[in-house]
Design a protein around this motif. Sequence first.
Motif, PDB file in Angstrom:
ATOM      1  N   ARG A 116       0.851  -1.190   0.000  1.00  0.00           N
ATOM      2  CA  ARG A 116       0.000   0.000   0.000  1.00  0.00           C
ATOM      3  C   ARG A 116       0.882   1.233   0.000  1.00  0.00           C
ATOM      4  N   THR A 117       0.426   2.238  -0.705  1.00  0.00           N
ATOM      5  CA  THR A 117       1.095   3.535  -0.686  1.00  0.00           C
ATOM      6  C   THR A 117       0.230   4.455   0.160  1.00  0.00           C
ATOM      7  N   VAL A 118       0.815   5.007   1.238  1.00  0.00           N
ATOM      8  CA  VAL A 118       0.067   5.864   2.151  1.00  0.00           C
ATOM      9  C   VAL A 118       0.727   7.237   2.236  1.00  0.00           C
ATOM     10  N   PRO A 119      -0.080   8.270   2.460  1.00  0.00           N
ATOM     11  CA  PRO A 119       0.501   9.596   2.624  1.00  0.00           C
ATOM     12  C   PRO A 119       1.254   9.688   3.945  1.00  0.00           C
ATOM     13  N   ALA A 120       2.283  10.521   3.964  1.00  0.00           N
ATOM     14  CA  ALA A 120       3.086  10.715   5.172  1.00  0.00           C
ATOM     15  C   ALA A 120       3.494  12.177   5.260  1.00  0.00           C
ATOM     16  N   ILE A 121       3.845  12.596   6.463  1.00  0.00           N
ATOM     17  CA  ILE A 121       4.294  13.962   6.683  1.00  0.00           C
ATOM     18  C   ILE A 121       5.534  13.944   7.557  1.00  0.00           C
ATOM     19  N   CYS A 122       6.416  14.860   7.281  1.00  0.00           N
ATOM     20  CA  CYS A 122       7.649  15.024   8.053  1.00  0.00           C
ATOM     21  C   CYS A 122       7.751  16.510   8.382  1.00  0.00           C
TER      22      CYS A 122
END
Length: 187
Positions: A116-122
């Motif tokens: 799965r490709t999931v959104p992420a934040i840094c």
Amino acid sequence: MQMYRVSRTEDSSCYPIPGLPPDTLHMRVKEGSKIRNLLRFATARMQGEVEDGKGSSLRQVVFTGSGRGVTKTITCVEILKRRVEGLHQVSKLYYKTESEISESPQQGVPSITMLRTVPAICILLSKDPLDPQEPGYQPPQTPRGLTEDVQRCRAVIRPAHGASSQCTAKRVCLDDWSVCSPQLSNV
């Protein structure tokens, strides 16, 4: 046929913010993380209550979260920015690949691997100035003067007098006192 999740792995790609010093605190926020625990630790390190091995407080912290943990990551950052004044911020959005392997309790049934490709934040918070030309940069919040807040508060919240004071509703707005309607103070 019932499948049981055996393992979940995430790609261990580098952060989308290059050039971080090795002493940067990395806070990984997950869906089940407790905001109170994350903030207690990060606040203590950034305010110098807990010193690093060199005898000084930390200058930078990076919060990362993916999937359902993104909103919790943003919440942690916003609260920390209010607790520790003068923090510069750089936010980066990206995608992560998660791999989940499921197996069946029955013999001979092959395992299933789902990608799965999931959104992420840094989000990088720094006491030191960062490049304002960097996409995703936010300067430190400037605290309003105390007198300005007191004047706005007086305009919105009026003291209740008389027997009906228990029924008086008072509304306090945290960010902008001018949005509060004075009519609400005498409901």
